[in-house]
Design a protein around this motif. Structure first.
Motif, PDB file in Angstrom:
ATOM      1  N   THR A  64       0.835  -1.200   0.000  1.00 27.02           N
ATOM      2  CA  THR A  64       0.000   0.000   0.000  1.00 27.02           C
ATOM      3  C   THR A  64       0.867   1.246   0.000  1.00 27.02           C
ATOM      4  OG1 THR A  64      -1.754  -1.174   1.164  1.00 27.02           O
ATOM      5  CG2 THR A  64      -1.855   1.210   1.205  1.00 27.02           C
ATOM      6  N   LYS A  65       1.971   1.211   0.732  1.00 28.52           N
ATOM      7  CA  LYS A  65       2.893   2.354   0.741  1.00 28.52           C
ATOM      8  C   LYS A  65       3.413   2.646  -0.662  1.00 28.52           C
ATOM      9  CE  LYS A  65       4.565   1.861   5.463  1.00 28.52           C
ATOM     10  NZ  LYS A  65       5.720   1.512   6.298  1.00 28.52           N
ATOM     11  N   VAL A  66       3.660   1.588  -1.435  1.00 27.92           N
ATOM     12  CA  VAL A  66       4.152   1.766  -2.793  1.00 27.92           C
ATOM     13  C   VAL A  66       3.094   2.469  -3.651  1.00 27.92           C
ATOM     14  CG1 VAL A  66       4.827   0.540  -4.897  1.00 27.92           C
ATOM     15  CG2 VAL A  66       5.712  -0.197  -2.688  1.00 27.92           C
ATOM     16  N   TYR A  67       1.848   2.028  -3.539  1.00 30.71           N
ATOM     17  CA  TYR A  67       0.781   2.598  -4.357  1.00 30.71           C
ATOM     18  C   TYR A  67       0.323   3.968  -3.871  1.00 30.71           C
ATOM     19  CZ  TYR A  67       0.148  -1.638  -7.090  1.00 30.71           C
ATOM     20  OH  TYR A  67       0.332  -2.681  -7.950  1.00 30.71           O
ATOM     21  N   ASN A  82      -6.919  26.500   7.498  1.00 28.57           N
ATOM     22  CA  ASN A  82      -8.248  26.613   6.907  1.00 28.57           C
ATOM     23  C   ASN A  82      -9.003  25.290   7.094  1.00 28.57           C
ATOM     24  OD1 ASN A  82     -10.482  26.735   5.198  1.00 28.57           O
ATOM     25  ND2 ASN A  82      -9.407  28.013   3.705  1.00 28.57           N
ATOM     26  N   PRO A  83     -10.123  25.289   7.829  1.00 28.42           N
ATOM     27  CA  PRO A  83     -10.825  24.027   8.112  1.00 28.42           C
ATOM     28  C   PRO A  83     -11.377  23.344   6.867  1.00 28.42           C
ATOM     29  CG  PRO A  83     -11.933  25.880   9.183  1.00 28.42           C
ATOM     30  CD  PRO A  83     -10.732  26.417   8.501  1.00 28.42           C
ATOM     31  N   LYS A  84     -11.852  24.126   5.887  1.00 26.85           N
ATOM     32  CA  LYS A  84     -12.386  23.511   4.665  1.00 26.85           C
ATOM     33  C   LYS A  84     -11.279  22.828   3.878  1.00 26.85           C
ATOM     34  CE  LYS A  84     -16.420  26.380   3.844  1.00 26.85           C
ATOM     35  NZ  LYS A  84     -17.083  27.278   2.880  1.00 26.85           N
ATOM     36  N   LEU A  85     -10.137  23.494   3.786  1.00 25.70           N
ATOM     37  CA  LEU A  85      -9.005  22.914   3.077  1.00 25.70           C
ATOM     38  C   LEU A  85      -8.513  21.662   3.796  1.00 25.70           C
ATOM     39  CD1 LEU A  85      -6.869  22.975   0.873  1.00 25.70           C
ATOM     40  CD2 LEU A  85      -5.540  24.527   2.323  1.00 25.70           C
ATOM     41  N   ARG A  86      -8.452  21.694   5.122  1.00 17.59           N
ATOM     42  CA  ARG A  86      -8.004  20.551   5.906  1.00 17.59           C
ATOM     43  C   ARG A  86      -8.914  19.357   5.667  1.00 17.59           C
ATOM     44  NH1 ARG A  86      -9.185  21.800  11.121  1.00 17.59           N
ATOM     45  NH2 ARG A  86      -7.868  23.618  10.914  1.00 17.59           N
ATOM     46  N   GLU A  87     -10.223  19.590   5.706  1.00 11.44           N
ATOM     47  CA  GLU A  87     -11.195  18.518   5.475  1.00 11.44           C
ATOM     48  C   GLU A  87     -11.055  17.959   4.061  1.00 11.44           C
ATOM     49  OE1 GLU A  87     -14.061  15.747   6.046  1.00 11.44           O
ATOM     50  OE2 GLU A  87     -13.195  17.036   7.581  1.00 11.44           O
ATOM     51  N   LYS A  88     -10.873  18.845   3.090  1.00  9.39           N
ATOM     52  CA  LYS A  88     -10.735  18.417   1.698  1.00  9.39           C
ATOM     53  C   LYS A  88      -9.478  17.569   1.519  1.00  9.39           C
ATOM     54  CE  LYS A  88     -11.224  20.354  -2.901  1.00  9.39           C
ATOM     55  NZ  LYS A  88     -11.435  21.571  -3.665  1.00  9.39           N
ATOM     56  N   LEU A  89      -8.379  17.981   2.136  1.00  6.14           N
ATOM     57  CA  LEU A  89      -7.143  17.208   2.052  1.00  6.14           C
ATOM     58  C   LEU A  89      -7.279  15.857   2.744  1.00  6.14           C
ATOM     59  CD1 LEU A  89      -4.490  20.000   2.675  1.00  6.14           C
ATOM     60  CD2 LEU A  89      -4.902  18.762   0.544  1.00  6.14           C
ATOM     61  N   ASP A  90      -7.980  15.818   3.875  1.00  5.34           N
ATOM     62  CA  ASP A  90      -8.202  14.546   4.574  1.00  5.34           C
ATOM     63  C   ASP A  90      -9.007  13.579   3.709  1.00  5.34           C
ATOM     64  OD1 ASP A  90      -6.761  15.109   6.858  1.00  5.34           O
ATOM     65  OD2 ASP A  90      -8.494  15.920   7.944  1.00  5.34           O
ATOM     66  N   ARG A  91     -10.062  14.115   3.064  1.00  4.40           N
ATOM     67  CA  ARG A  91     -10.875  13.270   2.193  1.00  4.40           C
ATOM     68  C   ARG A  91     -10.059  12.762   1.014  1.00  4.40           C
ATOM     69  NH1 ARG A  91     -14.929  16.704   0.286  1.00  4.40           N
ATOM     70  NH2 ARG A  91     -14.728  18.193   1.950  1.00  4.40           N
ATOM     71  N   LEU A  92      -9.237  13.641   0.434  1.00  4.99           N
ATOM     72  CA  LEU A  92      -8.402  13.250  -0.693  1.00  4.99           C
ATOM     73  C   LEU A  92      -7.414  12.162  -0.286  1.00  4.99           C
ATOM     74  CD1 LEU A  92      -7.506  13.724  -3.611  1.00  4.99           C
ATOM     75  CD2 LEU A  92      -5.947  15.470  -2.751  1.00  4.99           C
ATOM     76  N   LYS A  97      -5.753   6.447  -0.230  1.00  6.72           N
ATOM     77  CA  LYS A  97      -5.495   5.222   0.529  1.00  6.72           C
ATOM     78  C   LYS A  97      -6.431   4.101   0.080  1.00  6.72           C
ATOM     79  CE  LYS A  97      -4.936   3.343   5.107  1.00  6.72           C
ATOM     80  NZ  LYS A  97      -5.021   3.538   6.526  1.00  6.72           N
ATOM     81  N   ASP A  98      -7.718   4.419  -0.127  1.00  2.00           N
ATOM     82  CA  ASP A  98      -8.670   3.406  -0.596  1.00  2.00           C
ATOM     83  C   ASP A  98      -8.258   2.856  -1.959  1.00  2.00           C
ATOM     84  OD1 ASP A  98     -10.167   3.720   1.676  1.00  2.00           O
ATOM     85  OD2 ASP A  98     -11.690   4.998   0.742  1.00  2.00           O
ATOM     86  N   ALA A  99      -7.838   3.750  -2.867  1.00  2.00           N
ATOM     87  CA  ALA A  99      -7.410   3.315  -4.201  1.00  2.00           C
ATOM     88  C   ALA A  99      -6.171   2.443  -4.102  1.00  2.00           C
ATOM     89  CB  ALA A  99      -7.138   4.526  -5.086  1.00  2.00           C
ATOM     90  N   ALA A 100      -5.248   2.804  -3.224  1.00  2.00           N
ATOM     91  CA  ALA A 100      -4.030   2.005  -3.051  1.00  2.00           C
ATOM     92  C   ALA A 100      -4.376   0.621  -2.522  1.00  2.00           C
ATOM     93  CB  ALA A 100      -3.071   2.719  -2.101  1.00  2.00           C
ATOM     94  N   GLU A 101      -5.299   0.542  -1.561  1.00  2.00           N
ATOM     95  CA  GLU A 101      -5.706  -0.756  -1.024  1.00  2.00           C
ATOM     96  C   GLU A 101      -6.393  -1.605  -2.086  1.00  2.00           C
ATOM     97  OE1 GLU A 101      -8.003   0.299   2.395  1.00  2.00           O
ATOM     98  OE2 GLU A 101      -6.212   0.631   3.629  1.00  2.00           O
ATOM     99  N   MET A 102      -7.195  -0.962  -2.941  1.00  2.00           N
ATOM    100  CA  MET A 102      -7.848  -1.703  -4.029  1.00  2.00           C
ATOM    101  C   MET A 102      -6.816  -2.226  -5.017  1.00  2.00           C
ATOM    102  SD  MET A 102     -11.270   0.563  -4.696  1.00  2.00           S
ATOM    103  CE  MET A 102     -11.630  -0.268  -6.211  1.00  2.00           C
ATOM    104  N   ASN A 103      -5.792  -1.416  -5.313  1.00  2.00           N
ATOM    105  CA  ASN A 103      -4.742  -1.867  -6.223  1.00  2.00           C
ATOM    106  C   ASN A 103      -3.970  -3.041  -5.635  1.00  2.00           C
ATOM    107  OD1 ASN A 103      -5.278  -0.104  -8.305  1.00  2.00           O
ATOM    108  ND2 ASN A 103      -3.942   1.489  -7.486  1.00  2.00           N
TER     109      ASN A 103
END
Length: 125
Positions: A64-67, A82-92, A97-103
């Motif tokens: 997962t670290k590789v992906y 900025n709380p909105k930016l922080r939330e957006k970065l957390d979601r991203l 991470k989800d995409a890496a786990e799927m790969n």
């Protein structure tokens, strides 16, 4: 009066977003609880993991670290104010991470443990 204010007065449109957000929070909490169990060395049933499961967990973590493609963005309050930016970065980061786990899961499925070659059934002409 704005359109959003009118909708909130009429009771129209506000409920669907809240229910979707609540559903995402529940899914994230369930995913977090399973990952917390794995970190403690327990399977989803709460029983101790076998050596094979532990080896698989460690292999998946390394792959997962590789992906993931590098270090995680630091989104602590003192770094991103900025709380909105922080939330957006957390979601991203969660999506990455989800995409890496799927790969990794796809990679595990495609890499079979049986080494060999294919042999045709019957005679070839």
């Amino acid at each position: 009066m704005s359109a959003a204010a009118k909708r909130s007065e009429e009771g129209d449109g506000g409920g669907s977003r809240k229910s979707g957000a609540a559903k995402r929070r529940r899914k994230a909490a369930a995913r977090a609880s399973v990952s917390e169990l794995r970190e403690k060395g327990l399977n989803p049933d709460g029983l101790p993991m076998t050596e094979e499961e532990l080896a698989t967990r460690d292999r998946v973590k390394e792959r997962t670290k590789v992906y993931m493609g590098g270090e995680r963005v630091n989104t602590k309050r003192n770094v991103v104010t900025n709380p909105k930016l922080r939330e957006k970065l957390d979601r991203l980061e969660g999506r990455i991470k989800d995409a890496a786990e799927m790969n990794v899961a796809r990679e595990e499925m495609l890499l079979t443990e049986e080494v060999g070659y294919l042999e045709a059934e019957g005679e070839m002409e």
